[in-house]
Scaffold this motif. Structure first.
Motif, PDB file in Angstrom:
ATOM      1  N   PRO A  70       0.834  -1.210   0.000  1.00 29.74           N
ATOM      2  CA  PRO A  70       0.000   0.000   0.000  1.00 29.74           C
ATOM      3  C   PRO A  70       0.867   1.258   0.000  1.00 29.74           C
ATOM      4  CG  PRO A  70       0.061  -0.983   2.193  1.00 29.74           C
ATOM      5  CD  PRO A  70       0.975  -1.803   1.337  1.00 29.74           C
ATOM      6  N   PHE A  71       0.439   2.279  -0.710  1.00 35.57           N
ATOM      7  CA  PHE A  71       1.062   3.595  -0.535  1.00 35.57           C
ATOM      8  C   PHE A  71      -0.062   4.576  -0.279  1.00 35.57           C
ATOM      9  CE2 PHE A  71       0.466   5.521  -4.850  1.00 35.57           C
ATOM     10  CZ  PHE A  71       0.109   4.389  -5.575  1.00 35.57           C
ATOM     11  N   ARG A  72       0.127   5.408   0.761  1.00 34.25           N
ATOM     12  CA  ARG A  72      -1.012   6.170   1.308  1.00 34.25           C
ATOM     13  C   ARG A  72      -0.890   7.665   1.117  1.00 34.25           C
ATOM     14  NH1 ARG A  72      -0.381   1.693   4.779  1.00 34.25           N
ATOM     15  NH2 ARG A  72      -2.323   0.543   5.024  1.00 34.25           N
ATOM     16  N   ILE A  73      -2.062   8.302   1.045  1.00 37.85           N
ATOM     17  CA  ILE A  73      -2.146   9.771   1.044  1.00 37.85           C
ATOM     18  C   ILE A  73      -3.227  10.148   2.061  1.00 37.85           C
ATOM     19  CG2 ILE A  73      -1.392  10.295  -1.329  1.00 37.85           C
ATOM     20  CD1 ILE A  73      -4.358  10.223  -2.165  1.00 37.85           C
ATOM     21  N   PRO A  74      -3.333  11.414   2.462  1.00 42.98           N
ATOM     22  CA  PRO A  74      -4.428  11.796   3.362  1.00 42.98           C
ATOM     23  C   PRO A  74      -5.774  11.377   2.748  1.00 42.98           C
ATOM     24  CG  PRO A  74      -2.866  13.592   3.119  1.00 42.98           C
ATOM     25  CD  PRO A  74      -2.450  12.544   2.125  1.00 42.98           C
ATOM     26  N   PHE A  75      -6.681  10.846   3.606  1.00 37.24           N
ATOM     27  CA  PHE A  75      -7.891  10.206   3.067  1.00 37.24           C
ATOM     28  C   PHE A  75      -8.849  11.146   2.341  1.00 37.24           C
ATOM     29  CE2 PHE A  75     -10.456  11.931   6.353  1.00 37.24           C
ATOM     30  CZ  PHE A  75      -9.787  11.792   7.558  1.00 37.24           C
ATOM     31  N   ASN A  76      -8.713  12.456   2.541  1.00 35.98           N
ATOM     32  CA  ASN A  76      -9.657  13.365   1.857  1.00 35.98           C
ATOM     33  C   ASN A  76      -9.042  14.000   0.602  1.00 35.98           C
ATOM     34  OD1 ASN A  76      -7.887  14.917   3.295  1.00 35.98           O
ATOM     35  ND2 ASN A  76      -9.432  16.309   4.144  1.00 35.98           N
ATOM     36  N   THR A  77      -8.028  13.317   0.037  1.00 32.95           N
ATOM     37  CA  THR A  77      -7.390  13.809  -1.198  1.00 32.95           C
ATOM     38  C   THR A  77      -7.351  12.679  -2.223  1.00 32.95           C
ATOM     39  OG1 THR A  77      -5.179  13.142  -0.455  1.00 32.95           O
ATOM     40  CG2 THR A  77      -5.893  15.364   0.151  1.00 32.95           C
ATOM     41  N   THR A  78      -6.804  12.967  -3.421  1.00 35.47           N
ATOM     42  CA  THR A  78      -6.652  11.911  -4.434  1.00 35.47           C
ATOM     43  C   THR A  78      -5.207  11.903  -4.931  1.00 35.47           C
ATOM     44  OG1 THR A  78      -7.334  13.369  -6.227  1.00 35.47           O
ATOM     45  CG2 THR A  78      -9.075  12.092  -5.159  1.00 35.47           C
ATOM     46  N   PHE A  79      -4.877  10.877  -5.699  1.00 34.70           N
ATOM     47  CA  PHE A  79      -3.484  10.665  -6.123  1.00 34.70           C
ATOM     48  C   PHE A  79      -3.114  11.488  -7.351  1.00 34.70           C
ATOM     49  CE2 PHE A  79      -4.498   6.970  -3.642  1.00 34.70           C
ATOM     50  CZ  PHE A  79      -3.332   6.744  -2.941  1.00 34.70           C
ATOM     51  N   SER A  80      -1.889  12.008  -7.366  1.00 28.77           N
ATOM     52  CA  SER A  80      -1.363  12.622  -8.593  1.00 28.77           C
ATOM     53  C   SER A  80      -0.707  11.504  -9.404  1.00 28.77           C
ATOM     54  CB  SER A  80      -0.312  13.680  -8.246  1.00 28.77           C
ATOM     55  OG  SER A  80       0.876  13.037  -7.799  1.00 28.77           O
ATOM     56  N   TYR A  81      -0.652  11.678 -10.727  1.00 27.26           N
ATOM     57  CA  TYR A  81      -0.030  10.648 -11.577  1.00 27.26           C
ATOM     58  C   TYR A  81       1.483  10.597 -11.329  1.00 27.26           C
ATOM     59  CZ  TYR A  81      -4.389   9.829 -14.150  1.00 27.26           C
ATOM     60  OH  TYR A  81      -5.671   9.484 -14.489  1.00 27.26           O
ATOM     61  N   GLU A  82       2.082  11.710 -10.913  1.00 28.69           N
ATOM     62  CA  GLU A  82       3.525  11.716 -10.620  1.00 28.69           C
ATOM     63  C   GLU A  82       3.798  10.762  -9.447  1.00 28.69           C
ATOM     64  OE1 GLU A  82       1.732  14.708 -10.852  1.00 28.69           O
ATOM     65  OE2 GLU A  82       2.416  14.906 -12.933  1.00 28.69           O
ATOM     66  N   HIS A  83       2.950  10.847  -8.441  1.00 28.24           N
ATOM     67  CA  HIS A  83       3.108   9.978  -7.274  1.00 28.24           C
ATOM     68  C   HIS A  83       2.935   8.506  -7.672  1.00 28.24           C
ATOM     69  CE1 HIS A  83       1.762   9.090  -2.841  1.00 28.24           C
ATOM     70  NE2 HIS A  83       2.817   8.395  -3.207  1.00 28.24           N
ATOM     71  N   ILE A  84       1.870   8.240  -8.443  1.00 28.70           N
ATOM     72  CA  ILE A  84       1.609   6.849  -8.862  1.00 28.70           C
ATOM     73  C   ILE A  84       2.779   6.341  -9.708  1.00 28.70           C
ATOM     74  CG2 ILE A  84       0.118   5.369 -10.274  1.00 28.70           C
ATOM     75  CD1 ILE A  84      -2.273   7.062  -9.355  1.00 28.70           C
ATOM     76  N   GLU A  85       3.266   7.186 -10.618  1.00 31.12           N
ATOM     77  CA  GLU A  85       4.361   6.748 -11.500  1.00 31.12           C
ATOM     78  C   GLU A  85       5.615   6.406 -10.680  1.00 31.12           C
ATOM     79  OE1 GLU A  85       5.272   9.220 -14.880  1.00 31.12           O
ATOM     80  OE2 GLU A  85       6.532   7.611 -15.712  1.00 31.12           O
ATOM     81  N   ALA A  86       5.904   7.223  -9.680  1.00 35.32           N
ATOM     82  CA  ALA A  86       7.094   6.955  -8.856  1.00 35.32           C
ATOM     83  C   ALA A  86       6.970   5.590  -8.170  1.00 35.32           C
ATOM     84  CB  ALA A  86       7.251   8.063  -7.816  1.00 35.32           C
ATOM     85  N   GLU A  87       5.765   5.245  -7.712  1.00 39.50           N
ATOM     86  CA  GLU A  87       5.560   3.948  -7.030  1.00 39.50           C
ATOM     87  C   GLU A  87       5.632   2.789  -8.027  1.00 39.50           C
ATOM     88  OE1 GLU A  87       5.302   3.545  -3.748  1.00 39.50           O
ATOM     89  OE2 GLU A  87       5.269   5.684  -3.269  1.00 39.50           O
ATOM     90  N   LEU A  88       5.071   3.003  -9.220  1.00 39.61           N
ATOM     91  CA  LEU A  88       5.113   1.950 -10.249  1.00 39.61           C
ATOM     92  C   LEU A  88       6.571   1.649 -10.624  1.00 39.61           C
ATOM     93  CD1 LEU A  88       2.238   3.171 -12.634  1.00 39.61           C
ATOM     94  CD2 LEU A  88       2.260   0.979 -11.420  1.00 39.61           C
ATOM     95  N   LYS A  89       7.333   2.719 -10.771  1.00 38.49           N
ATOM     96  CA  LYS A  89       8.746   2.607 -11.144  1.00 38.49           C
ATOM     97  C   LYS A  89       9.509   1.837 -10.056  1.00 38.49           C
ATOM     98  CE  LYS A  89      10.617   6.351 -13.523  1.00 38.49           C
ATOM     99  NZ  LYS A  89      11.000   7.746 -13.501  1.00 38.49           N
ATOM    100  N   GLY A 107      -4.307   3.833 -17.297  1.00 38.42           N
ATOM    101  CA  GLY A 107      -3.989   2.517 -17.873  1.00 38.42           C
ATOM    102  C   GLY A 107      -2.676   2.571 -18.634  1.00 38.42           C
ATOM    103  N   GLU A 108      -2.535   3.599 -19.432  1.00 37.60           N
ATOM    104  CA  GLU A 108      -1.316   3.747 -20.240  1.00 37.60           C
ATOM    105  C   GLU A 108      -0.077   3.835 -19.331  1.00 37.60           C
ATOM    106  OE1 GLU A 108       0.242   6.841 -23.547  1.00 37.60           O
ATOM    107  OE2 GLU A 108      -1.911   6.840 -23.154  1.00 37.60           O
ATOM    108  N   LEU A 109      -0.229   4.591 -18.261  1.00 42.38           N
ATOM    109  CA  LEU A 109       0.876   4.745 -17.313  1.00 42.38           C
ATOM    110  C   LEU A 109       1.247   3.386 -16.694  1.00 42.38           C
ATOM    111  CD1 LEU A 109       2.683   6.907 -15.983  1.00 42.38           C
ATOM    112  CD2 LEU A 109       0.973   7.097 -14.184  1.00 42.38           C
ATOM    113  N   CYS A 110       0.240   2.626 -16.298  1.00 41.27           N
ATOM    114  CA  CYS A 110       0.494   1.299 -15.711  1.00 41.27           C
ATOM    115  C   CYS A 110       1.179   0.395 -16.733  1.00 41.27           C
ATOM    116  CB  CYS A 110      -0.820   0.648 -15.261  1.00 41.27           C
ATOM    117  SG  CYS A 110      -1.489   1.399 -13.785  1.00 41.27           S
TER     118      CYS A 110
END
Ligand code: PMP
Length: 389
Positions: free
Chosen positions: A123-142, A168-171
């Motif tokens: 799991p990678f977490r952010i504050p529950f009342n926010t959403t993920f940026s693609y930069e953050h997701i990309e760093a975790e995927l990498k 999807g493309e990013l994944c």
């Protein structure tokens, strides 16, 4: 006769009084009148033509709902969790990695399911009342190069909606499949499976679809199908998508028995989908946007605050509201039920004791319902006194 051997007498069942409330929690939602009727339709044998025609009609409507040309589209017997477990366990084997973008309770449930099947869940977490940026997701995927990324689209525990366009493309750039939970979002906010490159998606009936819980649609992309065809592990028998695809005749050449589906649930699901087909998705998305816009305007007039700070992160189907300091959430919910016969919920998971959760969706996505709930909430706030300062 063995009457003398009866040790447990016939129980006395009280004739309990029940007044149905207006269901405005994050689910279950009220059902369409046509769906209540469909639940009375006859039981079918799982091997007759009527049954297969019903499944074919459901699959056609599910392709529309998910916006996919994929063949692997069907419904799992069970509530949303069964589809969550089916999706994860069919695609990811023991010791493979699932990355979980975590902001609410459903992501924690996905973690729990994955761990039970010896999947390496990260799991990678952010504050529950926010959403993920693609930069953050990309760093975790990498960093993790996972087999799949799990994301919740609409989160009913936090009232947030995660952007998915292009995810999807990013994944795929990092060799990962994209799994999405749309239990509380589908039908109420835009979702485009093929366009967004989603590989596996599941939803449920008791939210925007406005039917009873107990049957949960799923769809898989060709990429996901290939992964399943090459897998070395066995998912649970009851949830095996490859076997269920034969029962649902996904490839047009099998009519195999796997288990006995509940035919009233199939009739009900088709009717839920027909209610959306007749409105069309774009119009129904707009209805939800208009109704929630009106509802939020009214809440602002009464001085309520939203849990989710950014307007673009707020989910149209479920609103999360923070009460002024000193008010008790459970007392608020109880007062609404007892005085207005409206059922709303307190928080769940990360929002327990921190928010109210109000669902206005599906059959209830109307200005009249939004007004009734806003009136009730305003009256409740006035009537209750602070429990603490
Ligand atoms: N995902 C989300 C986003 C949900 O809102 C829910 C139910 N509230 C679930 C999964 C689980 O569904 P169920 O309770 O039907 O098993």
């Amino acid at each position: 006769m063995l009457a003398s051997k009866i040790i447990i007498p016939v129980p006395k069942i009280e004739n309990r009084k029940f007044t149905k409330p207006l269901l405005c929690g994050p689910g279950p939602c009220d059902v369409w009148p046509s769906v209540a009727e469909a639940l009375n339709k006859p039981i079918l044998s799982p091997m007759c033509d009527e049954y297969f025609n019903l499944m074919a009609d459901i699959r056609d409507s599910l392709k529309y709902l998910f916006q996919t040309k994929s063949k692997l589209v069907l419904a799992i017997s069970g509530s949303g969790h069964s589809a969550m477990e089916a999706t994860i366990t069919n695609l990811i084997g023991p010791n493979e990695t699932m990355l979980i973008a975590t902001r609410g309770i459903w992501d924690e449930r996905a973690l729990n399911i994955a761990q039970r099947h010896n999947i390496k869940a990260i799991p990678f977490r952010i504050p529950f009342n926010t959403t993920f940026s693609y930069e953050h997701i990309e760093a975790e995927l990498k960093k993790w190069k996972p087999t799949a990324l799990f994301v919740t689209h609409g989160d009913s525990s936090t009232g947030t909606v995660q952007k998915l366009d292009g995810l999807g493309e990013l994944c795929h750039k990092y060799g990962a499949l994209l799994i999405v939970d749309t239990v509380v979002s589908i039908g109420g906010v835009p979702f485009l499976m093929d366009e967004w490159g989603v590989d596996a998606v599941y939803t449920s009936t008791q939210k925007v679809l406005s039917g009873p819980a107990g049957i949960s649609p799923v769809a898989f992309s060709e990429r996901a199908e290939e992964k399943m065809n090459n897998r070395k592990h066995q998912p649970p028998f009851y949830l095996d998508i490859k076997l269920l695809a034969q029962q649902w005749n996904c490839y047009g050449n099998t009519r195999a028995y796997h288990h006995t589906l509940c035919s009233p649930m199939l009739w009900a699901l088709l009717q839920c989908l027909q209610e959306i087909n007749k409105r069309t998705l774009p119009k129904f998305w707009k209805t939800h946007a208009d109704v929630v816009g009106h509802f939020h305007k009214r809440l602002r007039q009464y001085g309520f605050n939203f849990l989710v700070p950014k307007a673009e992160d707020r989910l149209a189907t479920v609103t999360t509201v923070v009460l002024p300091q000193g008010y008790d959430y459970l007392k608020f919910v109880k007062y609404m039920r007892e005085n207005y016969n409206i059922l709303i919920f307190g928080g769940l998971g990360p929002t327990a004791g921190k928010a109210l959760r109000i669902g206005i969706m599906g059959v209830n996505a109307t200005i009249e319902v939004a007004d009734a709930v806003a009136d009730g909430m305003a009256g409740t706030l006035k009537a209750l006194t602070k429990s603490y300062n």
